[in-house]
Design a protein around this motif. Structure first.
Motif, short mmCIF file in Angstrom:
data_model
loop_
_atom_site.label_atom_id
_atom_site.label_comp_id
_atom_site.label_asym_id
_atom_site.label_seq_id
_atom_site.Cartn_x
_atom_site.Cartn_y
_atom_site.Cartn_z
N LEU A 283 26.30 24.29 47.24
CA LEU A 283 27.31 25.34 47.39
C LEU A 283 26.77 26.55 48.17
O LEU A 283 27.49 27.53 48.34
CB LEU A 283 27.79 25.81 46.01
N ALA A 284 25.55 26.46 48.66
CA ALA A 284 24.93 27.58 49.38
C ALA A 284 25.78 27.97 50.59
O ALA A 284 26.19 27.11 51.37
CB ALA A 284 23.51 27.22 49.81
N GLY A 285 26.03 29.25 50.72
CA GLY A 285 26.79 29.75 51.86
C GLY A 285 28.29 29.61 51.73
O GLY A 285 29.02 29.94 52.66
N THR A 286 28.76 29.13 50.59
CA THR A 286 30.21 28.96 50.43
C THR A 286 30.85 30.09 49.63
O THR A 286 32.05 30.06 49.38
CB THR A 286 30.53 27.62 49.73
N ASP A 287 30.05 31.07 49.21
CA ASP A 287 30.65 32.20 48.49
C ASP A 287 31.48 33.02 49.46
O ASP A 287 31.17 33.15 50.63
CB ASP A 287 29.58 33.07 47.81
N ARG A 288 32.58 33.54 48.96
CA ARG A 288 33.48 34.33 49.78
C ARG A 288 34.18 35.36 48.92
O ARG A 288 34.21 35.25 47.69
CB ARG A 288 34.51 33.44 50.49
N THR A 289 34.74 36.38 49.56
CA THR A 289 35.44 37.42 48.83
C THR A 289 36.71 36.85 48.22
O THR A 289 37.50 36.19 48.91
CB THR A 289 35.79 38.59 49.76
N THR A 290 36.89 37.09 46.95
CA THR A 290 38.07 36.61 46.25
C THR A 290 38.67 37.72 45.41
O THR A 290 38.11 38.82 45.33
CB THR A 290 37.75 35.36 45.41
N HIS A 291 39.77 37.42 44.77
CA HIS A 291 40.50 38.43 44.00
C HIS A 291 40.94 37.84 42.66
O HIS A 291 41.42 36.71 42.60
CB HIS A 291 41.73 38.89 44.78
N ARG A 292 40.76 38.62 41.61
CA ARG A 292 41.22 38.22 40.28
C ARG A 292 42.22 39.25 39.78
O ARG A 292 41.94 40.45 39.75
CB ARG A 292 40.04 38.15 39.30
N ALA A 293 43.41 38.80 39.39
CA ALA A 293 44.43 39.67 38.81
C ALA A 293 44.35 39.56 37.29
O ALA A 293 44.25 38.46 36.75
CB ALA A 293 45.82 39.28 39.29
N GLU A 294 44.39 40.72 36.60
CA GLU A 294 44.26 40.75 35.15
C GLU A 294 45.37 41.60 34.52
O GLU A 294 45.17 42.78 34.23
CB GLU A 294 42.89 41.31 34.74
N PRO A 295 46.54 41.03 34.29
CA PRO A 295 47.55 41.76 33.51
C PRO A 295 47.14 41.78 32.04
O PRO A 295 46.55 40.81 31.55
CB PRO A 295 48.82 40.94 33.73
N SER A 296 47.42 42.87 31.34
CA SER A 296 47.00 42.96 29.93
C SER A 296 47.95 43.85 29.14
O SER A 296 48.65 44.69 29.70
CB SER A 296 45.57 43.50 29.83
#
Length: 198
Positions: A178-191
């Motif tokens: 998985l080396a080099g496959t990290d990328r910017t992502t987003h997590r939504a957290e309604p609570s």
């Protein structure tokens, strides 16, 4: 009347006189416990698609207001989900505990029965594989933002509903494939949950 009795009488009178003033005080500290959802955006890097299962968790926080409108908060969040990687050889899933710790500045607008607020800050997320030997945990820096509303049930107890977003690099657990496959992502957290002022 003895000196002790005089002291106790004065002390009791001071407490009785002080109680109404204290009850009208504008409380500056808040603690909250909320149930939250966790919804991660699907991303693709170097031909490898990655996402995570939708799940629920818990969010606990402490907030302190410096003024009527400006405050700061710290939060701890916990979820358990599966990080999924769609490789040419097939799909790989890693069950992971997710521990997030964030700090943020808060701006609120209070009204009589409720208040609205917005926040922005930073923190970190630790991805800790569950029951998987040979794969280590991985920490990621995160930017957090969000907003919500508090509805007063009493002068101290309130209901909080909010939605937070976290922006961070997806985990790779330092796995060679998985080396080099990290990328910017987003997590939504309604609570939603309860809070207490003091």
């Amino acid at each position: 009347m003895s000196k002790l009795n005089s002291f106790l009488t004065l002390f009791a009178a001071a407490v009785i006189v002080g109680v109404p003033a204290y009850s009208q005080e504008d409380y500056r500290s808040e603690v909250t416990v909320q149930g939250m959802g966790s919804f991660t955006k699907e991303t693709t890097q170097s031909g490898i698609k990655q996402d995570a299962t939708n799940t629920g968790g818990i969010l606990a926080g402490y907030r302190f207001y410096f003024t009527r409108h400006i405050g700061a908060e710290i939060n701890y969040g916990y979820t358990l989900n599966t990080q999924k990687y769609y490789l040419s050889s097939g799909t790989t899933g890693i069950n992971s505990y997710s521990h997030e710790t964030t700090g943020a500045l808060v701006y609120r607008v209070p009204f009589k029965r409720f208040s609205v607020f917005a926040l922005a800050g930073a923190g970190g997320i630790v991805f800790n594989p569950k029951d998987l030997r040979g794969i280590d945990y991985q920490a990621r820096a995160a930017f957090v933002y969000g907003g919500g509303a508090d509805y007063n049930l009493t002068s101290r107890l309130f209901l909080r509903a909010e939605c937070r977003g976290l922006v961070y690099n997806s985990p790779t657990y330092n796995i060679a494939g998985l080396a080099g496959t990290d990328r910017t992502t987003h997590r939504a957290e309604p609570s939603i949950g309860l809070g207490f002022r003091f």
